[in-house]
Design a protein around this motif. Structure first.
Motif, PDB file in Angstrom:
ATOM      1  N   THR A   1       0.819  -1.208   0.000  1.00  0.00           N
ATOM      2  CA  THR A   1       0.000   0.000   0.000  1.00  0.00           C
ATOM      3  C   THR A   1       0.859   1.268   0.000  1.00  0.00           C
ATOM      4  N   THR A   2       1.753   1.329   0.978  1.00  0.00           N
ATOM      5  CA  THR A   2       2.538   2.549   1.195  1.00  0.00           C
ATOM      6  C   THR A   2       3.444   2.819  -0.008  1.00  0.00           C
TER       7      THR A   2
ATOM      8  N   LYS B   1      11.436  -5.671   5.499  1.00  0.00           N
ATOM      9  CA  LYS B   1      12.428  -6.295   4.616  1.00  0.00           C
ATOM     10  C   LYS B   1      12.201  -5.929   3.157  1.00  0.00           C
TER      11      LYS B   1
HETATM   12  P1  A3P Z   1       7.627  -6.555   4.597  1.00  0.00           P
HETATM   13  O1  A3P Z   1       6.973  -6.644   5.928  1.00  0.00           O
HETATM   14  O2  A3P Z   1       7.630  -7.883   3.882  1.00  0.00           O
HETATM   15  O3  A3P Z   1       8.959  -5.926   4.622  1.00  0.00           O
HETATM   16  P2  A3P Z   1       1.775  -1.977   3.369  1.00  0.00           P
HETATM   17  O4  A3P Z   1       2.307  -0.651   2.943  1.00  0.00           O
HETATM   18  O5  A3P Z   1       0.652  -2.478   2.525  1.00  0.00           O
HETATM   19  O6  A3P Z   1       1.491  -2.001   4.830  1.00  0.00           O
HETATM   20  O7  A3P Z   1       2.914  -3.041   3.077  1.00  0.00           O
HETATM   21  C1  A3P Z   1       4.105  -3.056   3.819  1.00  0.00           C
HETATM   22  C2  A3P Z   1       5.057  -4.025   3.168  1.00  0.00           C
HETATM   23  O8  A3P Z   1       5.547  -3.442   1.948  1.00  0.00           O
HETATM   24  C3  A3P Z   1       6.274  -4.305   4.030  1.00  0.00           C
HETATM   25  O9  A3P Z   1       6.691  -5.613   3.662  1.00  0.00           O
HETATM   26  C4  A3P Z   1       7.217  -3.227   3.523  1.00  0.00           C
HETATM   27  O10 A3P Z   1       8.576  -3.457   3.832  1.00  0.00           O
HETATM   28  C5  A3P Z   1       6.967  -3.328   2.031  1.00  0.00           C
HETATM   29  N1  A3P Z   1       7.419  -2.147   1.292  1.00  0.00           N
HETATM   30  C6  A3P Z   1       7.156  -0.863   1.558  1.00  0.00           C
HETATM   31  N2  A3P Z   1       7.777  -0.059   0.685  1.00  0.00           N
HETATM   32  C7  A3P Z   1       8.456  -0.864  -0.157  1.00  0.00           C
HETATM   33  C8  A3P Z   1       9.329  -0.610  -1.277  1.00  0.00           C
HETATM   34  N3  A3P Z   1       9.602   0.598  -1.690  1.00  0.00           N
HETATM   35  N4  A3P Z   1       9.858  -1.695  -1.908  1.00  0.00           N
HETATM   36  C9  A3P Z   1       9.573  -2.939  -1.487  1.00  0.00           C
HETATM   37  N5  A3P Z   1       8.781  -3.232  -0.434  1.00  0.00           N
HETATM   38  C10 A3P Z   1       8.225  -2.197   0.224  1.00  0.00           C
END
Ligand code: A3P
Length: 290
Positions: free
Chosen positions: A45-46, A253
């Protein structure tokens, strides 16, 4: 602070503060220019918000910072204790076009989004990595229900007994509607494999046309490393006691295939058999490695 228990709304378990306000959420009427970013929690999402935000601001991170919300975009269904404004309060104060984020499954998304033909980006992540990420998030986010031990968590995930319900129903719900509703359906693994290709795909969906240099800058600014260091995206704005980053950082990660460090061979086999059964009615091209 307490961990919100789950309450089922129209078949989907939601955190009680969301369930209690569901009628207000359901009545939300977006503007046709609003953009919806929908995901099962922890699917990317983020990352997607960051890409969209930068695309909308021509790659200018300073312009993004001047945007009027404390976090990247209002969370349609988040209700905060007063005096902190809730997602809906923030939305009402903002002028469209707004970037609105939701974890609601398709059938709980306010109908206004479809009636007004709002653009919608859905991001899906392979089930096992999504689960590992959610497990760590449930540990660090002190408002989510306790995750309990890993072995039990696998079962809860398979039964859809987590906040926002079943991963299987979530990814399927948007998949089957994607043509009819013009939903851009993205995969976390494809974003990892070729971020530039996916940034360009989002750009075209948003009817934007940015220069190669700007696209390169956006790819760089939205790498895992950049986002982990960026206070605008690493959620350091939500410190303990809500997010306890010492238990597990929000930017944890960011990898594909981390599930291999968690699932035993037996768990993986059991999970795969159940997965086949649950997903047999659709053909969504998930990958768990790249
Ligand atoms: P991990 O816990 O596997 O590291 P959301 O934003 O939906 O809550 O998702 C968070 C997940 O997306 C986390 O996964 C986070 O590290 C990963 N994430 C966020 N930004 C990222 C990026 N730029 N590249 C890869 N993974 C990313």
């Amino acid at each position: 602070l307490f961990r919100f228990p789950l309450v089922t709304v129209r078949g989907t378990p939601l955190m009680c503060h969301i369930a209690d306000n569901f009628e207000k959420i359901w009545a939300f009427n977006p503007h046709p220019s609003d953009l919806l970013i929908a995901t099962y929690p922890k699917a990317g999402t983020t990352w997607t918000q960051e890409i969209v935000d930068l695309l909308l601001h021509n790659g200018d991170s300073e312009a993004c910072k001047r945007a009027p919300t404390p976090v990247r975009s209002p969370f349609l269904e988040i209700f905060s204790p007063k005096p902190i404004p809730s997602g809906l309060d923030l939305l009402e104060k903002m002028d469209p076009p707004r970037m609105i984020k939701t974890h609601l499954p398709f059938h709980l998304v306010p109908l206004g989004f479809w009636e007004n033909k709002c653009k919608t980006i859905y991001v899906a992540r392979n089930a096992k990595d999504n689960m590992v990420s959610y497990f760590h998030f449930d540990r660090m986010n002190q408002t989510q229900p306790e995750p309990g031990p890993w072995e039990c968590y696998v079962n809860k995930f398979m039964q859809g007994e987590l906040g926002w319900g079943s991963w299987y129903d979530h990814v399927k719900g948007y998949w089957v509607e994607k043509e009819e509703r013009n939903i851009l359906y993205l995969f976390y693994e494809e974003m990892k494999e070729n971020p530039r290709r996916e940034v360009e795909r989002i750009m075209r969906y948003l009817d934007l046309s940015l220069s190669d240099d700007v696209i390169s800058r956006i790819v760089e600014l939205t790498s895992f490393k950049s986002m982990k260091e960026n206070p605008m995206s690493n959620y350091s704005c939500v410190p303990a006691p809500v997010f306890d980053h010492t238990i597990s950082p929000f930017m944890r990660k960011g990898e594909v295939g981390d599930w291999r460090n968690y699932f035993s061979p037996e768990q993986s086999k059991m999970f795969d058999e159940d997965y086949k059964e649950k997903m047999k009615d659709v053909d969504i091209p998930f990958r768990d490695s790249i």
